[in-house]
Design a protein around this motif. Structure first.
Motif, PDB file in Angstrom:
ATOM      1  N   PRO A  47       0.869  -1.183  -0.026  1.00 47.59           N
ATOM      2  CA  PRO A  47       0.100   0.084  -0.062  1.00 47.59           C
ATOM      3  C   PRO A  47       0.774   1.292   0.141  1.00 47.59           C
ATOM      4  O   PRO A  47       0.253   2.237  -0.678  1.00 47.59           O
ATOM      5  CB  PRO A  47      -0.888  -0.191   1.404  1.00 47.59           C
ATOM      6  N   ARG A  48       1.839   1.278   0.596  1.00 54.87           N
ATOM      7  CA  ARG A  48       2.595   2.542   0.662  1.00 54.87           C
ATOM      8  C   ARG A  48       3.729   2.544  -0.614  1.00 54.87           C
ATOM      9  O   ARG A  48       4.626   3.616  -0.622  1.00 54.87           O
ATOM     10  CB  ARG A  48       3.578   2.655   1.918  1.00 54.87           C
ATOM     11  N   GLY A  49       3.802   1.733  -1.248  1.00 53.81           N
ATOM     12  CA  GLY A  49       4.432   1.716  -2.767  1.00 53.81           C
ATOM     13  C   GLY A  49       5.540   0.820  -2.999  1.00 53.81           C
ATOM     14  O   GLY A  49       6.124   0.777  -4.074  1.00 53.81           O
ATOM     15  N   VAL A  92      -3.823 -19.315  -5.133  1.00 52.40           N
ATOM     16  CA  VAL A  92      -4.698 -20.388  -5.387  1.00 52.40           C
ATOM     17  C   VAL A  92      -5.847 -20.157  -4.509  1.00 52.40           C
ATOM     18  O   VAL A  92      -5.710 -20.268  -3.393  1.00 52.40           O
ATOM     19  CB  VAL A  92      -4.000 -21.914  -5.433  1.00 52.40           C
ATOM     20  N   GLY A  93      -7.113 -20.498  -4.941  1.00 49.32           N
ATOM     21  CA  GLY A  93      -8.292 -20.531  -4.258  1.00 49.32           C
ATOM     22  C   GLY A  93      -8.667 -18.908  -3.814  1.00 49.32           C
ATOM     23  O   GLY A  93      -9.780 -18.750  -4.213  1.00 49.32           O
ATOM     24  N   TRP A  94      -7.985 -18.328  -3.295  1.00 48.20           N
ATOM     25  CA  TRP A  94      -8.298 -16.740  -3.040  1.00 48.20           C
ATOM     26  C   TRP A  94      -7.113 -16.071  -3.347  1.00 48.20           C
ATOM     27  O   TRP A  94      -6.006 -16.517  -2.922  1.00 48.20           O
ATOM     28  CB  TRP A  94      -8.592 -16.606  -1.555  1.00 48.20           C
ATOM     29  N   HIS A  95      -7.415 -14.791  -3.765  1.00 46.06           N
ATOM     30  CA  HIS A  95      -6.059 -13.900  -4.131  1.00 46.06           C
ATOM     31  C   HIS A  95      -5.753 -13.002  -2.987  1.00 46.06           C
ATOM     32  O   HIS A  95      -6.909 -12.324  -2.417  1.00 46.06           O
ATOM     33  CB  HIS A  95      -6.601 -13.273  -5.499  1.00 46.06           C
ATOM     34  N   TRP A  96      -4.852 -13.071  -2.492  1.00 47.53           N
ATOM     35  CA  TRP A  96      -4.225 -12.022  -1.537  1.00 47.53           C
ATOM     36  C   TRP A  96      -3.698 -10.894  -2.224  1.00 47.53           C
ATOM     37  O   TRP A  96      -2.788 -10.832  -3.084  1.00 47.53           O
ATOM     38  CB  TRP A  96      -3.019 -12.968  -0.758  1.00 47.53           C
ATOM     39  N   SER A  97      -4.075  -9.555  -1.609  1.00 44.91           N
ATOM     40  CA  SER A  97      -3.301  -8.526  -1.854  1.00 44.91           C
ATOM     41  C   SER A  97      -3.494  -7.838  -0.869  1.00 44.91           C
ATOM     42  O   SER A  97      -4.390  -7.769   0.018  1.00 44.91           O
ATOM     43  CB  SER A  97      -4.296  -7.708  -2.994  1.00 44.91           C
ATOM     44  N   PRO A  98      -2.345  -7.180  -0.326  1.00 48.48           N
ATOM     45  CA  PRO A  98      -2.294  -6.536   0.966  1.00 48.48           C
ATOM     46  C   PRO A  98      -3.424  -5.669   1.274  1.00 48.48           C
ATOM     47  O   PRO A  98      -3.646  -4.426   0.462  1.00 48.48           O
ATOM     48  CB  PRO A  98      -0.958  -5.780   0.893  1.00 48.48           C
TER      49      PRO A  98
END
Length: 223
Positions: free
Chosen positions: A51-53, A63-69
């Protein structure tokens, strides 16, 4: 790569268990093949932007669910807007076997149903700072598998990113499970030992794969 001198299973902290040489070479190669397929899409492997760049030095595919911070979604809005690959049943069975190997609790293993995996690829320069896996709503254990080059894995405490912590080596085929009192330990990878993997055994020319299975506690209505 199996050690010439067997390394014992060891509880590093309550609920944090290291099981060396758990994956066979055949299982490692099969996982490498699966990870290569996921790395090409539908949501390809990438360096995650924070998030801070900042940009993570590892490359990640989910896989299964996408993780994004710092959230999970079915669709990768921060990459290409596509739905991530489904979490396969064989990985659920693998996760249950892993939990049984670490804890010896058949009922807990039978109930364990991971629904996502974060797959991180480390080249020789990649690192992972101390962090907690706390984006999941479930407090079920995290199952971590290592393939390829060995690394220094730093097992910390639940309160701070600093000491006390314990450094251990995770080699190809090793299993590490953290749950219970250690579910929210800080942990990280300060160093990868380049050239320590066995390409003939894993099918990897170099680098380290880390596959972490988790239970999100989410439903499709929340995606």
């Amino acid at each position: 790569m199996n050690a010439l001198i067997p390394r014992p299973t060891r509880e590093i902290a309550p609920g944090a268990v290291h099981v060396p040489d758990w994956l066979t070479p055949e299982e490692q190669r099969a996982l490498v093949t699966a990870c290569r397929a996921w790395a090409s899409g539908p949501v390809p492997i990438r360096h995650t932007t924070l998030p801070r760049g900042g940009v993570m030095s590892v490359r990640t595919v989910c896989v299964g669910w996408h993780w994004s911070p710092y959230t999970y979604t079915r669709v990768a809005g921060d990459v290409n807007g596509r739905r991530v690959a489904a979490f396969p049943d064989w990985m659920v069975r693998l996760g249950r076997r892993a939990l049984l190997a670490a804890y010896g609790d058949e009922s807990a293993a039978a109930a364990y149903t991971p629904d996502t995996a974060l797959i991180n690829f480390y080249d020789g320069q990649a690192r992972m700072g101390m962090h907690q896996d706390k984006d999941e709503r479930s407090a079920a254990p995290v199952v971590s598998l290592s393939i390829g080059d060995s690394c220094v894995f730093r097992v910390g405490n639940t309160e701070t990113r600093t000491r006390p912590y314990t450094d251990i080596e995770l080699a190809s085929g090793d299993l590490f499970v953290f749950g219970g009192p250690s579910r929210y330990i800080h942990h990280g990878v300060p160093r990868v030992h380049e050239g320590t993997g066995d390409p003939a055994a894993t099918g990897m020319a170099g680098g380290r794969l880390n596959i972490t299975m988790r239970v999100t506690g989410l439903t499709d209505t929340e995606s």
